[in-house]
Write an enzyme that holds these catalytic residues in place. Sequence first.
Site, PDB file in Angstrom:
ATOM      1  CB  ILE A 194      -0.982  -0.004   1.209  1.00  0.00           C
ATOM      2  CG1 ILE A 194      -1.985   1.143   1.115  1.00  0.00           C
ATOM      3  CG2 ILE A 194      -0.237  -0.034   2.527  1.00  0.00           C
ATOM      4  CD1 ILE A 194      -3.161   1.032   2.091  1.00  0.00           C
ATOM      5  CB  CYS A 195       0.977   4.112   0.848  1.00  0.00           C
ATOM      6  SG  CYS A 195       1.168   5.886   1.064  1.00  0.00           S
ATOM      7  CG  HIS A 196       5.130   6.520  -0.636  1.00  0.00           C
ATOM      8  ND1 HIS A 196       4.048   7.081   0.005  1.00  0.00           N
ATOM      9  CD2 HIS A 196       5.660   7.498  -1.413  1.00  0.00           C
ATOM     10  CE1 HIS A 196       3.935   8.357  -0.349  1.00  0.00           C
ATOM     11  NE2 HIS A 196       4.894   8.625  -1.211  1.00  0.00           N
ATOM     12  CD1 TRP A 253       2.068   9.583  -2.894  1.00  0.00           C
ATOM     13  CD2 TRP A 253       0.233   9.183  -1.702  1.00  0.00           C
ATOM     14  NE1 TRP A 253       1.634  10.780  -2.401  1.00  0.00           N
ATOM     15  CE2 TRP A 253       0.494  10.563  -1.654  1.00  0.00           C
ATOM     16  CE3 TRP A 253      -0.893   8.695  -1.025  1.00  0.00           C
ATOM     17  CZ2 TRP A 253      -0.305  11.469  -0.958  1.00  0.00           C
ATOM     18  CZ3 TRP A 253      -1.689   9.598  -0.323  1.00  0.00           C
ATOM     19  CH2 TRP A 253      -1.389  10.971  -0.292  1.00  0.00           C
ATOM     20  CB  SER A 262      -4.596   0.031  -1.440  1.00  0.00           C
ATOM     21  OG  SER A 262      -5.660  -0.873  -1.629  1.00  0.00           O
TER      22      SER A 262
END
Length: 181
Positions: free
Chosen positions: A109-111, A130, A162
Amino acid sequence: MMNGKTIAFLVAPEGVEQVELTEPWKAVKQAGGTPQLISTDSGQIQGFNHLDKADEFAVDDTVDNADPASFDGLVLPGGVANPDFLRTQPGAVRFVHAFFDAGKPVAAICHAPWTLIEADVVRGRTMTSWPSLQTDLRNAGATWVDQEVVVDTEGPNTLVTSRKPDDLKAFCQAATDAFGQ
């Protein structure tokens, strides 16, 4: 759904976005799985709420000692500093790559996809992150989409990605579904 399954959570000694660690951790436990915290150093890791220090968490094992074969899946939480550090650590990159070699599900998720890029496992995959990572992912051969969760099964394993903490509900559900198969 995940009874008897152990899931590795790989994080740097500091810089992990705490909610991206704690919410998937709770989801794995609620689904009957056993989460294990893996880092590059033993002792404690420091969680962060964006740029502010949050809680500390005890490390269960280090990447140099943990055997990827003993895990049924891998979660890579985000935060900017966390994956940026992990991608510079050969042991962490090897640990991540082993899950793809073994065909085991991975959720990032994200970075966190920065570490996947370094492990050279995103080519041909459809994923999200992200938004600032979209060019990095495209340059590494991935197809980037702007969705709350993407489940890609077109590679050697199931890859769940995500974008951000707001996506955690969908991320946790998709990740536990993938780990439970």
